[in-house]
Design a protein around this motif. Structure first.
Motif, PDB file in Angstrom:
ATOM      1  N   ARG A 157     -20.243  34.621  77.667  1.00 50.58           N
ATOM      2  CA  ARG A 157     -19.453  33.673  78.842  1.00 50.58           C
ATOM      3  C   ARG A 157     -17.782  33.992  78.331  1.00 50.58           C
ATOM      4  NH1 ARG A 157     -17.774  33.185  83.521  1.00 50.58           N
ATOM      5  NH2 ARG A 157     -16.231  31.860  83.639  1.00 50.58           N
ATOM      6  N   LEU A 158     -17.323  34.045  76.397  1.00 48.90           N
ATOM      7  CA  LEU A 158     -16.284  34.255  75.892  1.00 48.90           C
ATOM      8  C   LEU A 158     -15.921  35.987  77.619  1.00 48.90           C
ATOM      9  CD1 LEU A 158     -13.870  33.275  74.739  1.00 48.90           C
ATOM     10  CD2 LEU A 158     -15.162  34.436  73.402  1.00 48.90           C
ATOM     11  N   THR A 159     -17.166  36.738  77.293  1.00 53.12           N
ATOM     12  CA  THR A 159     -16.563  37.700  77.239  1.00 53.12           C
ATOM     13  C   THR A 159     -16.235  38.090  78.975  1.00 53.12           C
ATOM     14  OG1 THR A 159     -17.970  38.902  75.718  1.00 53.12           O
ATOM     15  CG2 THR A 159     -16.787  40.709  77.123  1.00 53.12           C
ATOM     16  N   GLU A 160     -16.322  37.760  79.565  1.00 53.01           N
ATOM     17  CA  GLU A 160     -16.293  36.984  81.120  1.00 53.01           C
ATOM     18  C   GLU A 160     -15.421  36.555  81.549  1.00 53.01           C
ATOM     19  OE1 GLU A 160     -19.652  36.000  83.095  1.00 53.01           O
ATOM     20  OE2 GLU A 160     -21.121  36.855  82.618  1.00 53.01           O
ATOM     21  N   SER A 161     -15.295  35.558  80.787  1.00 52.06           N
ATOM     22  CA  SER A 161     -13.441  35.183  80.622  1.00 52.06           C
ATOM     23  C   SER A 161     -12.462  36.188  81.008  1.00 52.06           C
ATOM     24  CB  SER A 161     -13.735  33.231  79.865  1.00 52.06           C
ATOM     25  OG  SER A 161     -14.768  32.894  80.536  1.00 52.06           O
ATOM     26  N   ALA A 162     -12.537  36.183  79.777  1.00 48.92           N
ATOM     27  CA  ALA A 162     -11.800  37.090  78.734  1.00 48.92           C
ATOM     28  C   ALA A 162     -11.359  38.920  80.097  1.00 48.92           C
ATOM     29  CB  ALA A 162     -11.988  38.483  78.387  1.00 48.92           C
ATOM     30  N   LYS A 174      -6.650  44.795  69.713  1.00 47.49           N
ATOM     31  CA  LYS A 174      -6.007  43.155  69.570  1.00 47.49           C
ATOM     32  C   LYS A 174      -6.802  42.515  70.162  1.00 47.49           C
ATOM     33  CE  LYS A 174      -1.850  40.320  71.062  1.00 47.49           C
ATOM     34  NZ  LYS A 174      -0.205  40.834  71.504  1.00 47.49           N
ATOM     35  N   LEU A 175      -7.331  42.453  71.210  1.00 50.36           N
ATOM     36  CA  LEU A 175      -8.650  41.898  71.993  1.00 50.36           C
ATOM     37  C   LEU A 175      -9.747  42.138  71.466  1.00 50.36           C
ATOM     38  CD1 LEU A 175      -8.921  40.870  74.540  1.00 50.36           C
ATOM     39  CD2 LEU A 175     -10.491  42.683  75.273  1.00 50.36           C
ATOM     40  N   GLN A 176     -10.292  42.952  70.765  1.00 50.22           N
ATOM     41  CA  GLN A 176     -11.469  42.894  69.657  1.00 50.22           C
ATOM     42  C   GLN A 176     -11.183  41.644  68.333  1.00 50.22           C
ATOM     43  OE1 GLN A 176     -12.980  46.863  68.223  1.00 50.22           O
ATOM     44  NE2 GLN A 176     -14.981  45.816  67.527  1.00 50.22           N
ATOM     45  N   GLU A 177     -10.266  42.442  67.693  1.00 50.19           N
ATOM     46  CA  GLU A 177      -9.758  41.467  66.300  1.00 50.19           C
ATOM     47  C   GLU A 177      -9.658  39.674  67.279  1.00 50.19           C
ATOM     48  OE1 GLU A 177      -5.920  42.131  65.167  1.00 50.19           O
ATOM     49  OE2 GLU A 177      -6.859  44.057  64.024  1.00 50.19           O
ATOM     50  N   ALA A 178      -9.389  39.476  68.524  1.00 50.84           N
ATOM     51  CA  ALA A 178      -8.615  37.917  68.526  1.00 50.84           C
ATOM     52  C   ALA A 178      -9.866  37.772  69.085  1.00 50.84           C
ATOM     53  CB  ALA A 178      -7.974  38.541  70.087  1.00 50.84           C
ATOM     54  N   PHE A 179     -11.301  38.798  69.602  1.00 55.28           N
ATOM     55  CA  PHE A 179     -12.126  38.338  69.642  1.00 55.28           C
ATOM     56  C   PHE A 179     -13.388  37.826  69.052  1.00 55.28           C
ATOM     57  CE2 PHE A 179     -16.643  39.102  70.855  1.00 55.28           C
ATOM     58  CZ  PHE A 179     -16.997  38.501  71.577  1.00 55.28           C
ATOM     59  N   LEU A 180     -13.013  38.653  67.529  1.00 55.09           N
ATOM     60  CA  LEU A 180     -13.535  38.157  66.624  1.00 55.09           C
ATOM     61  C   LEU A 180     -12.998  36.689  65.975  1.00 55.09           C
ATOM     62  CD1 LEU A 180     -14.103  42.105  65.251  1.00 55.09           C
ATOM     63  CD2 LEU A 180     -15.941  40.155  66.320  1.00 55.09           C
ATOM     64  N   PRO A 220      -0.512  52.868  73.189  1.00 50.86           N
ATOM     65  CA  PRO A 220      -0.124  51.917  73.628  1.00 50.86           C
ATOM     66  C   PRO A 220      -1.535  50.729  73.849  1.00 50.86           C
ATOM     67  CG  PRO A 220       1.628  52.602  74.760  1.00 50.86           C
ATOM     68  CD  PRO A 220       0.609  53.325  73.975  1.00 50.86           C
ATOM     69  N   ALA A 221      -2.301  51.738  74.705  1.00 54.87           N
ATOM     70  CA  ALA A 221      -4.279  51.281  74.692  1.00 54.87           C
ATOM     71  C   ALA A 221      -4.566  51.058  74.384  1.00 54.87           C
ATOM     72  CB  ALA A 221      -4.155  52.048  76.254  1.00 54.87           C
ATOM     73  N   ARG A 222      -4.550  52.269  73.046  1.00 56.17           N
ATOM     74  CA  ARG A 222      -5.126  51.549  72.214  1.00 56.17           C
ATOM     75  C   ARG A 222      -4.700  50.037  70.551  1.00 56.17           C
ATOM     76  NH1 ARG A 222      -9.394  55.025  69.672  1.00 56.17           N
ATOM     77  NH2 ARG A 222      -8.173  57.021  70.664  1.00 56.17           N
ATOM     78  N   ARG A 223      -3.858  50.446  70.771  1.00 52.85           N
ATOM     79  CA  ARG A 223      -3.223  49.420  69.689  1.00 52.85           C
ATOM     80  C   ARG A 223      -3.926  47.548  70.853  1.00 52.85           C
ATOM     81  NH1 ARG A 223       1.263  52.102  69.587  1.00 52.85           N
ATOM     82  NH2 ARG A 223       2.553  51.226  70.889  1.00 52.85           N
ATOM     83  N   ALA A 224      -3.403  47.719  72.144  1.00 54.45           N
ATOM     84  CA  ALA A 224      -3.944  46.745  72.987  1.00 54.45           C
ATOM     85  C   ALA A 224      -5.428  46.199  72.596  1.00 54.45           C
ATOM     86  CB  ALA A 224      -3.604  46.465  74.171  1.00 54.45           C
ATOM     87  N   LEU A 225      -5.940  47.079  72.764  1.00 52.41           N
ATOM     88  CA  LEU A 225      -7.695  46.806  72.924  1.00 52.41           C
ATOM     89  C   LEU A 225      -8.720  46.173  71.610  1.00 52.41           C
ATOM     90  CD1 LEU A 225     -10.405  47.462  73.879  1.00 52.41           C
ATOM     91  CD2 LEU A 225     -10.352  49.724  73.022  1.00 52.41           C
TER      92      LEU A 225
END
Length: 285
Positions: free
Chosen positions: A57-62, A37-43, A30-35
């Motif tokens: 700034r986007l990374t810091e907000s996340a 998901k976060l990467q795809e949303a950022f891109l 689950p941790a790998r899938r969540a990571l």
């Protein structure tokens, strides 16, 4: 027939790539899938948002949002702020040796007001006084500076010089001073004195690298004045190094008593939470 094989090879390669990606998602934890998901949303935000995006700034907000779902003591500290935090816990920094505040001016053009000057420090030697207003640094205007700009221009390696232009209350002309930067100690014992013939008072503002040495020295002076019991004031203490807090507690405890217990799921990374139990068994020695 010959024309069709490149298309077949391309489809095969696409299938292999998709298969690897799907397999990684399905077989991953689950941790790998969540990571992912976060990467795809950022891109997606970075590439398709209607306006340009500040990636840092986007990374810091996340990160801030992620840690806000944990306990109140888990926070994200940006790199610039972390450097200042580390300086305060190391017990010294290199600069000009003043405490200042930014007094608000029109249109956000704040003025650097000197609150206090460290006795014996570089600024005192150069003639800077509490109440002075620094209006220029190295012949460039400092009106409207942010805290980051003040830190960047006034701090610097020991032995280097900085020129400041000062407006002093009651003096009509601007003063120009040259300050040679030096190592500035940051003391963690705010006060140490006797409340009565037997009771001492000692206030610590944080647990920095130098705290234990300062603490022992202050205790020694209080004992010479008749110390039998101690009021240790930790109000507004900002924390610091755990091992230093343990040293201070151990100085006041007798025998073998529990000072701190750490509990965590991954010892190699460090415990997610720390439970501390400190008790005083007898007056300070």
């Amino acid at each position: 027939m010959r024309r069709s094989w490149p298309y077949g090879l391309a489809l095969l390669l696409v299938g292999v790539v998709l298969g690897f990606q799907i397999g990684a998602v399905v077989s991953g934890d689950p941790a790998r899938r969540a990571l992912r998901k976060l990467q795809e949303a950022f891109l997606i935000v970075q590439q398709r948002y209607v306006d340009p995006v500040d990636s840092a700034r986007l990374t810091e907000s996340a990160l801030e949002g992620m840690l806000s779902r944990l306990d109140p003591h888990s926070v994200y500290i940006p790199a610039d702020e972390m450097r200042r935090v580390q300086e305060s816990f190391e017990g010294a920094f290199e600069g000009i040796g003043i405490a200042y505040e930014l007094l608000p001016g029109p249109n956000g053009r704040d003025t650097i007001a000197v609150q206090s000057v460290i006795p014996g420090g570089p600024s005192e030697k150069a003639g800077l006084l509490a109440g002075d207003r620094i209006v220029a640094i190295n012949d460039s205007s400092a009106i409207g500076f942010t805290h980051e700009q003040v830190q960047r221009t006034l701090k610097g390696p020991r032995g280097t010089q900085v020129r400041v232009t000062v407006r002093r209350p009651g003096v009509s002309e601007l003063l120009k001073l040259t300050i040679t930067r030096d190592r500035i100690p940051l003391y963690t014992v705010d006060a140490a004195y006797m409340l009565d013939e037997r009771t001492g008072y000692l206030k610590l503002n944080r647990f920095a690298r130098t705290t234990y040495r300062e603490f022992v020295q202050a205790l020694r002076q209080l004992r010479q004045q008749g110390l039998e019991r101690l009021v240790l004031d930790l109000r507004d203490n900002s924390g610091g190094y755990l091992e230093v807090a343990v040293q201070v507690a151990d100085e006041l405890l007798g025998g073998r008593q529990l000072i701190v217990r750490q509990e965590g799921s991954v010892r190699s990374i460090g415990p997610p939470g720390i439970r501390i139990r400190v008790g005083f068994s007898r007056p300070a020695r």
